[in-house]
Design a protein around this motif. Structure first.
Motif, mmCIF file in Angstrom:
data_model
loop_
_atom_site.group_PDB
_atom_site.id
_atom_site.type_symbol
_atom_site.label_atom_id
_atom_site.label_comp_id
_atom_site.label_asym_id
_atom_site.label_seq_id
_atom_site.Cartn_x
_atom_site.Cartn_y
_atom_site.Cartn_z
ATOM 1 N N LEU A 1 6.681 -0.236 4.086
ATOM 2 C CA LEU A 1 5.770 -1.090 4.370
ATOM 3 C C LEU A 1 5.836 -1.109 5.517
ATOM 4 C CD1 LEU A 1 4.532 -3.332 1.500
ATOM 5 C CD2 LEU A 1 3.162 -1.584 2.367
ATOM 6 N N ARG A 2 7.105 -1.296 5.431
ATOM 7 C CA ARG A 2 7.474 -2.223 7.620
ATOM 8 C C ARG A 2 7.028 -0.667 8.225
ATOM 9 N NH1 ARG A 2 11.104 -5.540 6.774
ATOM 10 N NH2 ARG A 2 12.692 -3.733 5.719
ATOM 11 N N GLU A 3 7.507 0.468 7.590
ATOM 12 C CA GLU A 3 7.686 1.844 8.037
ATOM 13 C C GLU A 3 6.712 2.537 8.580
ATOM 14 O OE1 GLU A 3 10.554 4.221 6.481
ATOM 15 O OE2 GLU A 3 12.372 2.852 6.553
ATOM 16 N N ALA A 4 5.510 2.247 7.560
ATOM 17 C CA ALA A 4 4.607 2.253 7.620
ATOM 18 C C ALA A 4 3.512 2.033 8.668
ATOM 19 C CB ALA A 4 3.672 2.796 6.500
ATOM 20 N N GLY A 5 3.889 0.536 9.393
ATOM 21 C CA GLY A 5 3.146 0.095 10.169
ATOM 22 C C GLY A 5 1.792 -0.652 9.574
ATOM 23 N N PHE A 6 2.008 -1.685 8.910
ATOM 24 C CA PHE A 6 1.457 -2.735 7.607
ATOM 25 C C PHE A 6 1.808 -3.971 8.578
ATOM 26 C CE2 PHE A 6 1.002 0.303 4.328
ATOM 27 C CZ PHE A 6 0.055 0.092 3.971
ATOM 28 N N TRP A 7 1.067 -4.171 9.234
ATOM 29 C CA TRP A 7 0.666 -5.884 9.594
ATOM 30 C C TRP A 7 1.218 -6.821 8.483
ATOM 31 C CZ3 TRP A 7 -1.629 -10.534 9.166
ATOM 32 C CH2 TRP A 7 -2.082 -10.966 10.008
ATOM 33 N N GLY A 8 1.443 -6.781 7.748
ATOM 34 C CA GLY A 8 1.855 -7.646 6.813
ATOM 35 C C GLY A 8 1.756 -7.623 4.963
ATOM 36 N N VAL A 9 2.884 -8.763 4.547
ATOM 37 C CA VAL A 9 2.797 -8.023 3.162
ATOM 38 C C VAL A 9 2.671 -9.466 2.686
ATOM 39 C CG1 VAL A 9 5.399 -8.290 3.549
ATOM 40 C CG2 VAL A 9 4.296 -7.210 1.579
ATOM 41 N N MET A 10 2.081 -9.804 1.402
ATOM 42 C CA MET A 10 1.987 -11.036 0.681
ATOM 43 C C MET A 10 2.991 -11.346 -0.817
ATOM 44 S SD MET A 10 -1.997 -12.089 0.896
ATOM 45 C CE MET A 10 -1.934 -14.014 -0.140
ATOM 46 N N LEU A 11 2.789 -11.786 -1.377
ATOM 47 C CA LEU A 11 2.958 -12.300 -2.339
ATOM 48 C C LEU A 11 1.264 -13.000 -3.500
ATOM 49 C CD1 LEU A 11 6.485 -13.274 -3.377
ATOM 50 C CD2 LEU A 11 5.467 -11.274 -4.189
ATOM 51 N N ASP A 12 1.210 -12.582 -4.528
ATOM 52 C CA ASP A 12 -0.160 -13.531 -5.088
ATOM 53 C C ASP A 12 0.293 -13.579 -6.535
ATOM 54 O OD1 ASP A 12 -2.373 -15.297 -5.265
ATOM 55 O OD2 ASP A 12 -3.442 -13.951 -4.295
ATOM 56 N N THR A 13 -1.021 -13.265 -7.656
ATOM 57 C CA THR A 13 -0.056 -13.020 -8.307
ATOM 58 C C THR A 13 -2.060 -12.666 -9.147
ATOM 59 O OG1 THR A 13 -1.959 -15.435 -9.658
ATOM 60 C CG2 THR A 13 0.445 -15.342 -9.277
ATOM 61 N N ALA A 14 -1.910 -11.727 -9.809
ATOM 62 C CA ALA A 14 -2.703 -10.422 -10.357
ATOM 63 C C ALA A 14 -3.919 -11.577 -11.947
ATOM 64 C CB ALA A 14 -2.567 -9.560 -10.912
ATOM 65 N N ASN A 15 -2.946 -12.289 -12.861
ATOM 66 C CA ASN A 15 -4.141 -13.047 -13.512
ATOM 67 C C ASN A 15 -3.358 -14.305 -12.992
ATOM 68 O OD1 ASN A 15 -3.413 -10.672 -15.420
ATOM 69 N ND2 ASN A 15 -1.620 -11.048 -15.381
ATOM 70 N N LYS A 16 -5.052 -14.661 -13.037
ATOM 71 C CA LYS A 16 -5.228 -15.956 -13.083
ATOM 72 C C LYS A 16 -5.590 -16.886 -14.339
ATOM 73 C CE LYS A 16 -5.857 -14.861 -8.566
ATOM 74 N NZ LYS A 16 -4.731 -15.137 -7.228
ATOM 75 N N ASP A 17 -4.414 -17.953 -14.269
ATOM 76 C CA ASP A 17 -4.709 -17.863 -15.589
ATOM 77 C C ASP A 17 -3.880 -20.045 -15.731
ATOM 78 O OD1 ASP A 17 -1.861 -17.537 -15.398
ATOM 79 O OD2 ASP A 17 -0.986 -16.521 -17.324
ATOM 80 N N GLY A 18 -3.924 -20.247 -14.094
ATOM 81 C CA GLY A 18 -3.625 -21.276 -14.394
ATOM 82 C C GLY A 18 -2.339 -21.956 -13.664
#
Length: 236
Positions: free
Chosen positions: A132-149
């Protein structure tokens, strides 16, 4: 210093987030999944309403990891004038790599700021970070796919988050996923570039309910105080 990203669903909420002190105003539709996309017209209207007073971002949706679909969604979202475009990576390693390669020339050709969102509850592939860094992405983040609380920290411990942040050096980093006040106090110590929130600033802490400006303001104050504590600790 970690900044505050608030996800909003409308022009009205974008202005509430702005008034509440959000640093990044993120357009997405929580009723359509983890990274549900808003109509392009709504994103455009929100960008105009914000008027450059804050950074704006928008999600492209919970899409299959098809390079053609991803690139089409990126270019459609870029036409709204939004500052940052967020892409969710939901596929296997081969599919994700194919999409990274497909987006790379768009980033270079159109000078796009693109963020890759890895899902903490879907075995996130930290091996993608150098690519991702080599491809020039501005950033990267972690999130959750399943919004189960369950929060981000229910899927990845602090050591894993530290590894992620270290491997993502050179890009902007974001942490999100059903975070509450207590989570945020601990996470700020790790110095991500920004912390993303939706449910914690909505009525009844329900991510599909209406955003509450007072909750945004309270979280903004908390983040300010946490950042100050971190700075003081660094100077000690």
């Amino acid at each position: 210093m970690s900044k505050l990203l608030i996800s909003v669903t409308s022009v009205e909420e974008a202005l509430l987030a702005l008034e509440g002190g959000a640093d990044i105003i993120d357009m997405k539709n929580p009723s359509q999944g983890a990274l549900g996309a808003l109509p392009l017209s709504v994103v455009s209207e929100a960008v105009i309403a914000v008027g450059g007073r804050r950074i704006t971002s928008a999600t492209t949706g919970d899409l299959p990891m098809s390079p053609t679909l991803i690139c089409h969604a990126v270019m459609q979202m870029a036409a709204t004038g939004v500052d940052i475009i967020k892409i969710g990576f939901f596929g296997n390693e081969q599919e994700n790599i194919a999409c990274i390669h497909a987006v790379q020339p768009l980033i270079a050709r159109h000078n796009l700021a693109v963020v890759a969102v890895l899902m903490a509850d879907l075995s996130p592939q930290f091996s993608l970070l150098p690519l991702l860094r080599e491809a020039g992405f501005w950033g990267v983040m972690l999130d959750t796919a399943n919004k189960d609380g369950r929060s981000l920290l229910a899927h990845l411990d602090m050591e894993s988050l530290a590894i992620f942040l270290r491997m993502a050096e050179g890009m902007q980093t974001g942490l999100a996923g059903s975070l509450n006040m207590e989570n945020i106090e601990n996470i700020v110590k790790m110095k991500p570039s920004y912390i993303g929130v939706r449910g914690a600033v909505c009525m009844g802490f329900d991510r599909v309910a209406k955003l509450c400006k007072d909750k945004v303001s309270a979280l903004n104050r908390l983040l300010y105080n946490c950042n100050k504590s971190v700075e003081s600790a660094d100077l000690a």
